[in-house]
Design a protein around this motif. Structure first.
Motif, PDB file in Angstrom:
ATOM      1  N   ILE B 199       5.441   2.557   6.677  1.00 44.44           N
ATOM      2  CA  ILE B 199       4.414   3.608   6.626  1.00 44.44           C
ATOM      3  C   ILE B 199       5.074   4.986   6.603  1.00 44.44           C
ATOM      4  O   ILE B 199       4.721   5.856   5.804  1.00 44.44           O
ATOM      5  CB  ILE B 199       3.454   3.480   7.834  1.00 44.44           C
ATOM      6  CG1 ILE B 199       2.543   2.277   7.620  1.00 44.44           C
ATOM      7  CG2 ILE B 199       2.629   4.746   8.029  1.00 44.44           C
ATOM      8  CD1 ILE B 199       1.511   2.073   8.703  1.00 44.44           C
ATOM      9  N   ALA B 200       6.077   5.142   7.488  1.00 39.85           N
ATOM     10  CA  ALA B 200       6.758   6.441   7.540  1.00 39.85           C
ATOM     11  C   ALA B 200       7.627   6.655   6.300  1.00 39.85           C
ATOM     12  O   ALA B 200       7.703   7.766   5.765  1.00 39.85           O
ATOM     13  CB  ALA B 200       7.614   6.519   8.806  1.00 39.85           C
ATOM     14  N   HIS B 201       8.277   5.594   5.817  1.00 39.09           N
ATOM     15  CA  HIS B 201       9.103   5.738   4.608  1.00 39.09           C
ATOM     16  C   HIS B 201       8.235   6.157   3.427  1.00 39.09           C
ATOM     17  O   HIS B 201       8.638   6.986   2.613  1.00 39.09           O
ATOM     18  CB  HIS B 201       9.818   4.420   4.297  1.00 39.09           C
ATOM     19  CG  HIS B 201      10.801   4.025   5.350  1.00 39.09           C
ATOM     20  ND1 HIS B 201      11.150   2.713   5.599  1.00 39.09           N
ATOM     21  CD2 HIS B 201      11.489   4.767   6.252  1.00 39.09           C
ATOM     22  CE1 HIS B 201      12.023   2.662   6.589  1.00 39.09           C
ATOM     23  NE2 HIS B 201      12.232   3.905   7.012  1.00 39.09           N
ATOM     24  N   GLY B 202       7.042   5.592   3.343  1.00 36.43           N
ATOM     25  CA  GLY B 202       6.119   5.973   2.268  1.00 36.43           C
ATOM     26  C   GLY B 202       5.712   7.429   2.390  1.00 36.43           C
ATOM     27  O   GLY B 202       5.695   8.173   1.400  1.00 36.43           O
ATOM     28  N   ALA B 203       5.416   7.854   3.619  1.00 34.60           N
ATOM     29  CA  ALA B 203       5.001   9.244   3.827  1.00 34.60           C
ATOM     30  C   ALA B 203       6.132  10.210   3.515  1.00 34.60           C
ATOM     31  O   ALA B 203       5.900  11.352   3.123  1.00 34.60           O
ATOM     32  CB  ALA B 203       4.541   9.434   5.273  1.00 34.60           C
ATOM     33  N   ALA B 204       7.386   9.745   3.674  1.00 40.14           N
ATOM     34  CA  ALA B 204       8.547  10.602   3.406  1.00 40.14           C
ATOM     35  C   ALA B 204       8.972  10.507   1.937  1.00 40.14           C
ATOM     36  O   ALA B 204      10.090  10.879   1.597  1.00 40.14           O
ATOM     37  CB  ALA B 204       9.698  10.219   4.328  1.00 40.14           C
ATOM     38  N   GLY B 205       8.129   9.945   1.095  1.00 46.36           N
ATOM     39  CA  GLY B 205       8.383   9.983  -0.346  1.00 46.36           C
ATOM     40  C   GLY B 205       8.980   8.714  -0.920  1.00 46.36           C
ATOM     41  O   GLY B 205       9.299   8.659  -2.103  1.00 46.36           O
ATOM     42  N   GLY B 206       9.129   7.656  -0.082  1.00 45.73           N
ATOM     43  CA  GLY B 206       9.697   6.413  -0.579  1.00 45.73           C
ATOM     44  C   GLY B 206       8.676   5.647  -1.425  1.00 45.73           C
ATOM     45  O   GLY B 206       7.477   5.937  -1.399  1.00 45.73           O
ATOM     46  N   ASP B 207       9.195   4.670  -2.152  1.00 40.58           N
ATOM     47  CA  ASP B 207       8.331   3.832  -2.979  1.00 40.58           C
ATOM     48  C   ASP B 207       7.871   2.649  -2.138  1.00 40.58           C
ATOM     49  O   ASP B 207       8.582   1.657  -2.011  1.00 40.58           O
ATOM     50  CB  ASP B 207       9.129   3.377  -4.215  1.00 40.58           C
ATOM     51  CG  ASP B 207       8.284   2.465  -5.096  1.00 40.58           C
ATOM     52  OD1 ASP B 207       7.036   2.510  -4.967  1.00 40.58           O
ATOM     53  OD2 ASP B 207       8.869   1.706  -5.888  1.00 40.58           O
ATOM     54  N   VAL B 208       6.687   2.767  -1.554  1.00 41.93           N
ATOM     55  CA  VAL B 208       6.268   1.812  -0.525  1.00 41.93           C
ATOM     56  C   VAL B 208       4.845   1.342  -0.789  1.00 41.93           C
ATOM     57  O   VAL B 208       3.994   2.123  -1.212  1.00 41.93           O
ATOM     58  CB  VAL B 208       6.334   2.499   0.871  1.00 41.93           C
ATOM     59  CG1 VAL B 208       5.623   1.659   1.913  1.00 41.93           C
ATOM     60  CG2 VAL B 208       7.783   2.734   1.270  1.00 41.93           C
ATOM     61  N   ARG B 209       4.615   0.035  -0.523  1.00 39.42           N
ATOM     62  CA  ARG B 209       3.247  -0.495  -0.640  1.00 39.42           C
ATOM     63  C   ARG B 209       2.508  -0.240   0.669  1.00 39.42           C
ATOM     64  O   ARG B 209       2.457  -1.091   1.557  1.00 39.42           O
ATOM     65  CB  ARG B 209       3.300  -1.991  -0.949  1.00 39.42           C
ATOM     66  CG  ARG B 209       3.774  -2.303  -2.366  1.00 39.42           C
ATOM     67  CD  ARG B 209       4.258  -3.720  -2.459  1.00 39.42           C
ATOM     68  NE  ARG B 209       5.446  -3.926  -1.633  1.00 39.42           N
ATOM     69  CZ  ARG B 209       5.903  -5.117  -1.270  1.00 39.42           C
ATOM     70  NH1 ARG B 209       5.286  -6.205  -1.629  1.00 39.42           N
ATOM     71  NH2 ARG B 209       6.986  -5.213  -0.530  1.00 39.42           N
ATOM     72  N   THR B 210       1.945   0.952   0.794  1.00 35.81           N
ATOM     73  CA  THR B 210       1.297   1.327   2.054  1.00 35.81           C
ATOM     74  C   THR B 210       0.103   0.423   2.368  1.00 35.81           C
ATOM     75  O   THR B 210      -0.151   0.089   3.531  1.00 35.81           O
ATOM     76  CB  THR B 210       0.846   2.798   1.994  1.00 35.81           C
ATOM     77  OG1 THR B 210       1.975   3.587   1.617  1.00 35.81           O
ATOM     78  CG2 THR B 210       0.334   3.278   3.341  1.00 35.81           C
ATOM     79  N   GLY B 211      -0.611   0.025   1.329  1.00 33.32           N
ATOM     80  CA  GLY B 211      -1.769  -0.853   1.545  1.00 33.32           C
ATOM     81  C   GLY B 211      -1.359  -2.152   2.231  1.00 33.32           C
ATOM     82  O   GLY B 211      -2.018  -2.621   3.157  1.00 33.32           O
ATOM     83  N   THR B 212      -0.223  -2.738   1.772  1.00 32.32           N
ATOM     84  CA  THR B 212       0.278  -3.972   2.402  1.00 32.32           C
ATOM     85  C   THR B 212       0.618  -3.715   3.865  1.00 32.32           C
ATOM     86  O   THR B 212       0.322  -4.542   4.746  1.00 32.32           O
ATOM     87  CB  THR B 212       1.529  -4.473   1.660  1.00 32.32           C
ATOM     88  OG1 THR B 212       1.247  -4.491   0.266  1.00 32.32           O
ATOM     89  CG2 THR B 212       1.922  -5.858   2.129  1.00 32.32           C
ATOM     90  N   ALA B 213       1.246  -2.558   4.126  1.00 39.67           N
ATOM     91  CA  ALA B 213       1.628  -2.228   5.504  1.00 39.67           C
ATOM     92  C   ALA B 213       0.398  -2.173   6.405  1.00 39.67           C
ATOM     93  O   ALA B 213       0.384  -2.744   7.508  1.00 39.67           O
ATOM     94  CB  ALA B 213       2.378  -0.898   5.540  1.00 39.67           C
ATOM     95  N   VAL B 214      -0.639  -1.505   5.927  1.00 42.96           N
ATOM     96  CA  VAL B 214      -1.868  -1.381   6.725  1.00 42.96           C
ATOM     97  C   VAL B 214      -2.475  -2.760   6.971  1.00 42.96           C
ATOM     98  O   VAL B 214      -2.899  -3.087   8.093  1.00 42.96           O
ATOM     99  CB  VAL B 214      -2.873  -0.445   6.015  1.00 42.96           C
ATOM    100  CG1 VAL B 214      -4.228  -0.472   6.723  1.00 42.96           C
ATOM    101  CG2 VAL B 214      -2.320   0.972   5.958  1.00 42.96           C
ATOM    102  N   LEU B 215      -2.469  -3.584   5.924  1.00 43.39           N
ATOM    103  CA  LEU B 215      -3.035  -4.929   6.033  1.00 43.39           C
ATOM    104  C   LEU B 215      -2.262  -5.768   7.061  1.00 43.39           C
ATOM    105  O   LEU B 215      -2.852  -6.404   7.948  1.00 43.39           O
ATOM    106  CB  LEU B 215      -3.004  -5.604   4.663  1.00 43.39           C
ATOM    107  CG  LEU B 215      -3.707  -6.949   4.574  1.00 43.39           C
ATOM    108  CD1 LEU B 215      -5.224  -6.754   4.689  1.00 43.39           C
ATOM    109  CD2 LEU B 215      -3.366  -7.661   3.262  1.00 43.39           C
ATOM    110  N   VAL B 216      -0.927  -5.760   6.960  1.00 44.99           N
ATOM    111  CA  VAL B 216      -0.106  -6.572   7.865  1.00 44.99           C
ATOM    112  C   VAL B 216      -0.297  -6.112   9.315  1.00 44.99           C
ATOM    113  O   VAL B 216      -0.514  -6.928  10.218  1.00 44.99           O
ATOM    114  CB  VAL B 216       1.391  -6.505   7.476  1.00 44.99           C
ATOM    115  CG1 VAL B 216       2.253  -7.166   8.535  1.00 44.99           C
ATOM    116  CG2 VAL B 216       1.604  -7.156   6.123  1.00 44.99           C
ATOM    117  N   LEU B 217      -0.239  -4.793   9.530  1.00 45.77           N
ATOM    118  CA  LEU B 217      -0.383  -4.283  10.899  1.00 45.77           C
ATOM    119  C   LEU B 217      -1.789  -4.557  11.438  1.00 45.77           C
ATOM    120  O   LEU B 217      -1.961  -4.856  12.626  1.00 45.77           O
ATOM    121  CB  LEU B 217      -0.054  -2.790  10.944  1.00 45.77           C
ATOM    122  CG  LEU B 217       1.416  -2.464  10.666  1.00 45.77           C
ATOM    123  CD1 LEU B 217       1.624  -0.955  10.506  1.00 45.77           C
ATOM    124  CD2 LEU B 217       2.314  -2.987  11.780  1.00 45.77           C
TER     125      LEU B 217
END
Lengths: 248, 239
Positions: B199-217
């Motif tokens: 989540i933080a890596h995505g917010a810091a500009g990384g290429d991240v599947r934030t939706g998956t992160a939210v779902l898993v958490l």
């Protein structure tokens, strides 16, 4: 003195019975901690629950206060479910193994407990009745065993209950502490409160109870007015049941 | 939520500044150490900030819950069972304190990254990183409460330390999961700590599947909340 406890348990229901328990059984693994107990306590009676360790006193008290659900049987406290009776403040409870936080003061913990109840005594009044005003500013970590018991007694008084259930209230108290505790109890009971207390001390039962319930191996071994049960050999029965732990 | 009980617990937490300072200082120190040692282009300070702020949030929320084993052992939960405070009210207050404890380490690592390591993010990026990590701390507060209900005061530190190390290392909070061998990288992606940092890596500009992160958490939160509720209902509060 009353003999209403000899009524048929099936007929005893409603708010005039402080405790109406029928056919209680509780098993832990292979151990029958409570094995078929009926207990009726009318309002205003002071009842001592006697018996050796492992007789089932604490399990019975846990069921009467809604902490443990019986495997069989049912319980009414003033006609209500035990847990509901505790939450409504009609029952004040002092349990073994219930404890205090070391990092807060006696006054803080009693004020918290008062703030959780619906119609409590002020914490100061509960402390006065339990005779611990002088401990209000003391952290629990710095209390003696007897002082801790008195704080837990004050906690039981906070809801201004009609029924007090006390599991070995004077354990860890010295002789003076026990005398002071019972002096405080006596003035509380003059207000017509119902009290059920478990104890190891035969003389406490004789001095303060209207009635004695003697438990052994999960059952009621004797039940009646102190004089009556004593005539049947309370001393002897108790010594026999508690042999090996007379030093408690 | 019982406000009187929540206030009581917050006051207790503030009375233990050593604990709060310890929760804050370790992730900040680890961030400064790692960004000094490894701060390169591929794993820059912004990435390390995400990983170690996630570590701080995880640890603070988790430790606060796990420490309930001590007051359970002292019979405090049993004492509370004799009041009208519901089990849910107790757990909600403890969870809330865990969440409040999680915020300073997140903010501390972010501040160290901005001030000492020159990390620059747009305002929205900072907000997404800090608030995202904070919200993502929920399953860890619940995990702490579960450990607090299962452990004894004597063995809770062993559980606590073990889970902390395994989840932090295997979740890639100390060493990026991208540098893990394939099998371990697969394990990492099953862990909530990995997705918290994402989540933080995505917010810091990384290429991240934030939706998956939210779902898993979210799934971890549901399962852990159910486990805590079941465990607490079965317990008579006996130490």
């Amino acid at each position: 003195m009353t003999t209403r406890h000899t009524a048929d348990p099936e007929d005893a229901t409603g708010p005039e019975w402080a405790v109406a328990a029928r056919g209680l059984r509780k098993r832990y693994g292979g151990v029958r901690a409570v094995d078929g107990v009926d207990l009726l306590i009318p309002r205003g009676e002071v009842v001592a629950l006697l018996g050796p360790n492992g007789a089932g006193k604490s399990t019975l008290v846990e069921m009467l206060t809604g902490l443990v659900r019986p495997d069989e049987g049912d319980i009414e406290i003033f006609g209500a479910d035990p847990g509901a009776a505790v939450r409504s403040g009609s029952v004040g409870v002092m349990l073994q193994e219930a404890g205090l936080l070391d990092d807060v003061t006696v006054g803080e913990v009693l004020r918290l407990i008062a703030s959780l109840h619906r119609a409590p005594l002020p914490a100061v009044e509960a402390m006065r009745r339990a005779g611990i005003e002088s401990l209000a500013g003391r952290r629990s970590a710095r209390l003696s065993g007897g002082q801790r018991q008195r704080v837990r007694f004050a906690a039981a008084l906070v809801p201004d209950p009609d029924l007090l259930v006390l599991d070995e209230p004077t354990a860890a108290m010295d002789v003076d502490g026990r005398r002071e505790f019972w002096a405080a109890m006596r003035s509380l009971c003059e207000a017509g409160r119902t009290v059920l207390f478990a104890t190891h001390y035969l003389e406490e039962a004789e001095a303060y109870a209207d009635r004695v319930v003697l438990m052994n191996a999960g059952r009621v071994a004797a039940d009646g007015p102190v004089a009556e049960v004593a005539r049947g050999g309370l001393d002897e029965a108790f010594v026999r049941l508690t042999s090996g732990e007379a030093t408690r | 939520m019982n406000p009187a009980y929540l206030v009581f617990e917050i006051r207790r937490a503030l009375r233990d500044p050593k604990f709060l300072l310890f929760e804050l200082s370790l992730p900040v120190a680890l961030f400064l150490l790692e960004s000094h040692l490894f701060g390169r282009d591929d794993v820059g300070p912004a990435y390390l900030m995400g990983s170690l702020a996630a570590f701080g949030a995880f640890r603070a929320a988790f430790d606060t819950g796990a420490r309930t084993a001590v007051e359970r052992g002292a019979g405090w939960q049993r004492q509370l069972r004799l009041t009208p405070l519901t089990r849910g009210g107790y757990l909600a207050a403890k969870g809330a304190v865990g969440m409040l404890t999680a915020l300073p380490p997140i903010a501390g690592v972010a501040a160290a990254a901005a001030v000492l390591s020159g990390v620059r993010l747009p305002a929205g990026g900072w907000a997404a990183a800090v608030l995202g990590l904070w919200a993502g701390a929920v399953p860890f507060a619940l995990l702490g409460l579960l450990v607090g209900q299962l452990a004894t005061p004597q063995n809770v530190q062993a559980y606590q330390g073990g889970l902390l190390l395994v989840l932090a290392f295997a979740g890639g909070l100390f060493i990026p999961a991208a540098s893990f061998p394939a099998a371990l990288a697969t394990v990492a992606k099953a862990l909530p700590t990995y997705w918290l940092a994402e989540i933080a890596h995505g917010a810091a500009g990384g290429d991240v599947r934030t939706g998956t992160a939210v779902l898993v958490l979210g799934l971890y939160s549901l399962v852990l909340a159910a486990a805590v509720a079941v465990r607490f209902r079965r317990d008579a509060g006996r130490p």
